[in-house]
Motif scaffolding. Structure first.
Motif, mmCIF file in Angstrom:
data_model
loop_
_atom_site.group_PDB
_atom_site.id
_atom_site.type_symbol
_atom_site.label_atom_id
_atom_site.label_comp_id
_atom_site.label_asym_id
_atom_site.label_seq_id
_atom_site.Cartn_x
_atom_site.Cartn_y
_atom_site.Cartn_z
ATOM 1 N N HIS A 58 0.855 -1.187 0.000
ATOM 2 C CA HIS A 58 0.000 0.000 0.000
ATOM 3 C C HIS A 58 0.888 1.232 0.000
ATOM 4 N N THR A 91 0.390 8.313 -2.650
ATOM 5 C CA THR A 91 1.035 8.919 -3.821
ATOM 6 C C THR A 91 0.288 10.124 -4.388
ATOM 7 N N SER A 92 -0.994 10.248 -4.134
ATOM 8 C CA SER A 92 -1.804 11.273 -4.797
ATOM 9 C C SER A 92 -1.960 12.508 -3.912
ATOM 10 N N ARG A 150 6.185 9.303 -3.162
ATOM 11 C CA ARG A 150 5.597 7.992 -2.872
ATOM 12 C C ARG A 150 6.132 7.507 -1.537
ATOM 13 N N ARG A 165 -0.201 0.407 -15.893
ATOM 14 C CA ARG A 165 -0.976 0.519 -14.650
ATOM 15 C C ARG A 165 -1.760 -0.765 -14.391
ATOM 16 N N LYS A 166 -2.326 -1.325 -15.436
ATOM 17 C CA LYS A 166 -3.098 -2.562 -15.284
ATOM 18 C C LYS A 166 -2.209 -3.711 -14.839
ATOM 19 N N LEU A 223 0.701 -3.471 -13.217
ATOM 20 C CA LEU A 223 1.144 -3.225 -11.846
ATOM 21 C C LEU A 223 0.026 -3.535 -10.854
ATOM 22 N N ALA A 224 -1.202 -3.120 -11.176
ATOM 23 C CA ALA A 224 -2.327 -3.411 -10.287
ATOM 24 C C ALA A 224 -2.534 -4.914 -10.151
ATOM 25 N N ARG A 252 -0.015 -0.083 -6.841
ATOM 26 C CA ARG A 252 -0.774 1.061 -7.386
ATOM 27 C C ARG A 252 -0.118 2.352 -6.958
#
Length: 445
Positions: A42, A45-46, A206, A436-437, A439-440, A445
């Motif tokens: 977890h 990052t945003s 991050r 992204r897909k 990595l998820a 993420r």
């Protein structure tokens, strides 16, 4: 080899881009992650993430790469560097994450971060957790870090324990996992430091941690090959650096981690300038490997194999991110390779356990760059006599087992630990939808 997984260093689990792709079959779809994966990575990052934390002198910044910075310092403190004996005053500010409840109550946790620390700044990362018995850990220092080495010496902190868990260089580990005790939640705290009276600040983009509860095992189930193809990744040998800069863990023979990191950094376009490399003896080939060793070196561990220090080093390059996690199988690596993302894996083995390696090791990092038509692993192995010899093909079953197991027998017949699937992943700051897909699918993420 590397000292990255010496048994004395950590308990580990036994104790405890399409354009760069060669081969049309790499257009296969992304595999789905196993819902039973015993790993929870977890990260914050945003911009909304950074606004949810508890700030003392920090503020969130928006933009294409949101982060947290010093606003108005919370105070001033003295820090005596244990590796130089120098005491200096620093202004500081803190950011503390919300509590993260682990989907996987964990025996181990590894924090990692991505940050910019201009000269005159540095940072500290701490972890505070709650156990399954309702008690709490102390605030554990997971690293004191700066991209450079002039202000402080980046360092892990030894001797941290509360009788239930301990910190082993960069890894939180429950002391006796057989009791059933687990880490069920945690918070991370950032402390950002700068020289007093300046407007300097670190910027952290991050901050995260990987919790895991991988079962003890000498062997793992074999995965089914599902992809063939190869990424074009630079090849660097650690062995050609033997004897260079012995102050960084006795020179190149122990530099598997920074050598692997540098290969992937340059795959993504990361380059060092002549000015950055000016300190390296001009007679040395591949001076960027020497640079990577110096700037991943942990002065407490006395080695270059600190996992989060390598991920943080990768993120000092423009537009790169780095994380430390665990993967569940070579199927996970195939998912990443299909999206153009190579992986750095950590393994230990006897010479006879990995056909074609020609050596045994108590801990070694190498880069997986693809798979043959039969599903065997194509790896850039830095423990090679030359750059040209770095590309190797290893048998899938052997490679998967030595990477994912948590227990093994050493040359003396003693049971020792394995990495349990530890992996560094470096990828763009703004990954494509396909990346992204992928990595998820492996829990990042």
């Amino acid at each position: 080899m590397s000292r990255a997984e010496q048994p004395s260093r950590r308990t580990l689990l036994a104790a405890t881009v399409a354009a760069a792709v060669v081969g049309p079959s790499l257009s296969v779809g992304v595999a789905h992650a196993d819902p039973a994966r015993p790993v929870d990575y977890h990260a914050w990052t945003s911009y909304p993430d950074w606004r949810t934390g508890a700030a003392r002198g920090t503020r969130a910044v928006a933009g294409t790469r949101p982060g947290v910075v010093i606003a108005d310092p919370a105070g001033t403190t003295d820090y005596t560097d244990p590796h130089t004996g120098t005491t200096a005053s620093w202004e500081y500010a803190t950011w503390t994450s919300p509590v993260h409840t682990l989907r996987v109550p964990s025996t181990e946790a590894v924090a990692s971060w991505n940050a910019h620390t201009p000269a005159g700044t540095w940072l500290q990362v701490e972890l505070h957790g709650r156990y399954s018995d309702g008690t709490e850990t102390p605030w554990y220092v997971m690293g004191r870090w700066a991209a450079g080495d002039q202000d402080i010496k980046r360092t892990s902190v030894d001797g941290q324990s509360d009788g239930k868990s301990s910190i082993w260089t960069d890894t939180f580990a429950v002391d006796d996992a057989t009791t059933g005790l687990r880490l069920v939640s945690y918070r991370l705290r950032l402390t950002l430091y700068r020289k007093p009276g300046t407007r300097l600040t670190p910027t952290v983009w991050r901050l995260g941690a990987m919790g895991s509860d991988v079962p003890d095992r000498f062997t793992v189930p074999a995965s089914t090959p599902g992809l063939a193809g190869e990424l074009t990744v630079p090849r660097y040998s650690q062995e050609i650096h033997k004897g260079q800069y012995p102050e960084y863990d006795n020179g190149g023979e122990a530099w598997c981690s920074p050598t692997s990191s540098q290969m992937i950094i340059e795959y993504w376009g990361g380059r060092l300038t002549p000015a950055q490399l000016a300190w390296v003896n001009p007679g040395y080939a591949d001076p960027q490997v020497d640079h990577a060793a110096r700037f991943t070196y942990d002065y407490q561990y006395e080695g270059c194999g600190n996992w989060p220090f390598n991920a943080a080093y990768a993120a000092t390059y423009d537009n790169l991110q780095g994380v430390v996690t665990r993967l569940g199988s070579l199927t996970d690596v195939e998912t990443l390779i299909a999206a153009g993302i190579p992986a750095i894996t950590s393994q230990s083995f006897l010479k006879e356990e990995l056909t074609g390696a020609g050596y045994g090791t108590s801990g070694h990092l190498m880069t997986v760059i693809g798979f043959t038509a039969d599903g065997d692993v194509i790896a850039n192995d830095p423990a090679s006599p030359s750059d040209e010899a770095v590309r190797r093909v290893y048998r899938r079953r052997e490679f998967e087992n030595i990477w994912l197991r948590t227990k093994r027998y050493n040359a003396s017949g003693k049971v020792v630990s394995g990495s349990g699937g530890v992996c560094y992943l470096y990828f763009p700051a703004r990954p494509s939808a396909r990346q992204r897909k992928a990595l998820a699918a492996v829990g990042v993420r």
